[in-house]
Design a protein around this motif. Sequence first.
Motif, short mmCIF file in Angstrom:
data_model
loop_
_atom_site.label_atom_id
_atom_site.label_comp_id
_atom_site.label_asym_id
_atom_site.label_seq_id
_atom_site.Cartn_x
_atom_site.Cartn_y
_atom_site.Cartn_z
N VAL A 151 1.25 4.03 3.53
CA VAL A 151 2.12 3.32 2.59
C VAL A 151 2.21 4.17 1.34
CG1 VAL A 151 2.28 1.23 1.16
CG2 VAL A 151 1.46 1.08 3.52
N SER A 152 3.39 4.25 0.76
CA SER A 152 3.54 5.09 -0.42
C SER A 152 2.70 4.55 -1.57
CB SER A 152 5.00 5.18 -0.85
OG SER A 152 5.41 3.98 -1.49
N LEU A 153 2.26 5.45 -2.42
CA LEU A 153 1.46 5.08 -3.58
C LEU A 153 2.23 4.10 -4.46
CD1 LEU A 153 -1.05 5.34 -5.31
CD2 LEU A 153 -0.09 7.45 -6.27
N GLU A 154 3.51 4.35 -4.67
CA GLU A 154 4.32 3.46 -5.50
C GLU A 154 4.41 2.07 -4.88
OE1 GLU A 154 6.36 2.06 -8.72
OE2 GLU A 154 5.18 3.89 -8.51
N ALA A 155 4.58 1.99 -3.57
CA ALA A 155 4.64 0.68 -2.91
C ALA A 155 3.31 -0.05 -3.07
CB ALA A 155 4.99 0.84 -1.44
N LEU A 156 2.20 0.66 -2.89
CA LEU A 156 0.89 0.04 -3.06
C LEU A 156 0.72 -0.49 -4.47
CD1 LEU A 156 -1.95 -0.71 -2.15
CD2 LEU A 156 -2.65 1.64 -2.67
N ARG A 157 1.10 0.29 -5.45
CA ARG A 157 0.99 -0.15 -6.85
C ARG A 157 1.83 -1.40 -7.11
NH1 ARG A 157 1.29 5.85 -9.44
NH2 ARG A 157 -0.94 6.25 -9.44
N ILE A 189 2.74 -3.67 -4.88
CA ILE A 189 2.14 -4.80 -4.18
C ILE A 189 0.93 -5.30 -4.94
CG2 ILE A 189 0.93 -5.51 -2.07
CD1 ILE A 189 2.81 -3.45 -0.59
N GLU A 190 0.06 -4.39 -5.36
CA GLU A 190 -1.15 -4.78 -6.08
C GLU A 190 -0.84 -5.47 -7.39
OE1 GLU A 190 -3.90 -1.55 -6.58
OE2 GLU A 190 -4.64 -1.73 -4.53
N SER A 191 0.25 -5.10 -8.04
CA SER A 191 0.61 -5.71 -9.33
C SER A 191 1.42 -6.99 -9.16
CB SER A 191 1.38 -4.71 -10.18
OG SER A 191 2.65 -4.47 -9.61
N ARG A 200 4.52 -7.10 -8.11
CA ARG A 200 5.96 -6.85 -8.28
C ARG A 200 6.70 -6.90 -6.95
NH1 ARG A 200 6.56 -1.47 -11.12
NH2 ARG A 200 4.52 -1.10 -10.22
N VAL A 201 5.98 -6.79 -5.83
CA VAL A 201 6.57 -6.96 -4.50
C VAL A 201 5.81 -8.12 -3.86
CG1 VAL A 201 7.00 -5.91 -2.25
CG2 VAL A 201 7.18 -4.52 -4.31
N PRO A 202 6.26 -9.35 -4.12
CA PRO A 202 5.50 -10.50 -3.64
C PRO A 202 5.61 -10.78 -2.15
CG PRO A 202 7.43 -11.22 -4.85
CD PRO A 202 7.38 -9.73 -4.96
N THR A 203 6.60 -10.18 -1.49
CA THR A 203 6.76 -10.41 -0.05
C THR A 203 6.91 -9.08 0.69
OG1 THR A 203 9.14 -10.70 -0.32
CG2 THR A 203 7.80 -12.70 -0.35
N PRO A 204 5.85 -8.27 0.72
CA PRO A 204 5.94 -6.99 1.43
C PRO A 204 6.11 -7.21 2.92
CG PRO A 204 3.69 -7.40 0.77
CD PRO A 204 4.51 -8.49 0.16
N ALA A 205 6.63 -6.20 3.59
CA ALA A 205 6.85 -6.28 5.04
C ALA A 205 5.53 -6.45 5.77
CB ALA A 205 7.55 -5.01 5.52
N PHE A 206 5.59 -7.15 6.88
CA PHE A 206 4.39 -7.41 7.69
C PHE A 206 3.66 -6.12 8.05
CE2 PHE A 206 2.49 -7.66 11.94
CZ PHE A 206 1.51 -8.60 11.70
N PHE A 207 4.38 -5.11 8.49
CA PHE A 207 3.73 -3.87 8.93
C PHE A 207 3.12 -3.12 7.75
CE2 PHE A 207 6.53 -4.82 12.52
CZ PHE A 207 5.57 -4.87 13.52
N THR A 208 3.65 -3.30 6.57
CA THR A 208 3.05 -2.72 5.37
C THR A 208 1.71 -3.39 5.09
OG1 THR A 208 5.22 -2.19 4.44
CG2 THR A 208 3.38 -2.32 2.90
N VAL A 209 1.69 -4.71 5.13
CA VAL A 209 0.44 -5.45 4.91
C VAL A 209 -0.57 -5.10 5.99
CG1 VAL A 209 -0.60 -7.74 4.76
CG2 VAL A 209 1.63 -7.31 3.70
N THR A 210 -0.12 -5.01 7.23
CA THR A 210 -1.00 -4.66 8.34
C THR A 210 -1.63 -3.29 8.12
OG1 THR A 210 0.29 -6.00 9.86
CG2 THR A 210 -1.12 -4.32 10.84
N ALA A 211 -0.82 -2.31 7.73
CA ALA A 211 -1.33 -0.95 7.51
C ALA A 211 -2.36 -0.94 6.37
CB ALA A 211 -0.17 0.00 7.20
#
Length: 89
Positions: free
Chosen positions: A39-45, A47-49, A51-62
Motif C-alpha cells: 500500500v502506498s505510504l500516502e494511502a497509509l497516512r 487511512i491512519e489519519s 481522511r480515507v474512512p472507507t478504504p478498499a477491502f483489499f487495502t485493509v486486508t494487505a
Amino acid sequence: MVRPPLTVEERERGRRLGALLRAARGTRSPAEVAAASGVSLEALRKIESGRVPTPAFFTVTALAHALGMPLDRLADELTGTADGTALTA
C-alpha cells in the motif's frame, strides 16, 4: 452517478480503523508497513489519519496481513463485538 455522503457513523468507523492500524503498527515506521503491505505510504497516512474512512477491502486486508492482525479481530474491534456489545451500522 454521485456517491452519497458518508454518515457520521461511517466517518467515525474510519477514524477507529485508522487508530487501530496505527496502534498495531507500534514502533514500525509508516514506510516500513507501506512497503510490507504494498500500500502506498500516502494511502497509509490517509487511512491512519481518518481522511480515507472507507478504504478498499483489499487495502485493509494487505495492511492487516502486514501488521499480523487477523481480519476477524479487526472487524470485532470496529463493530464493538470484541467486548460483546455490537454497534449498530
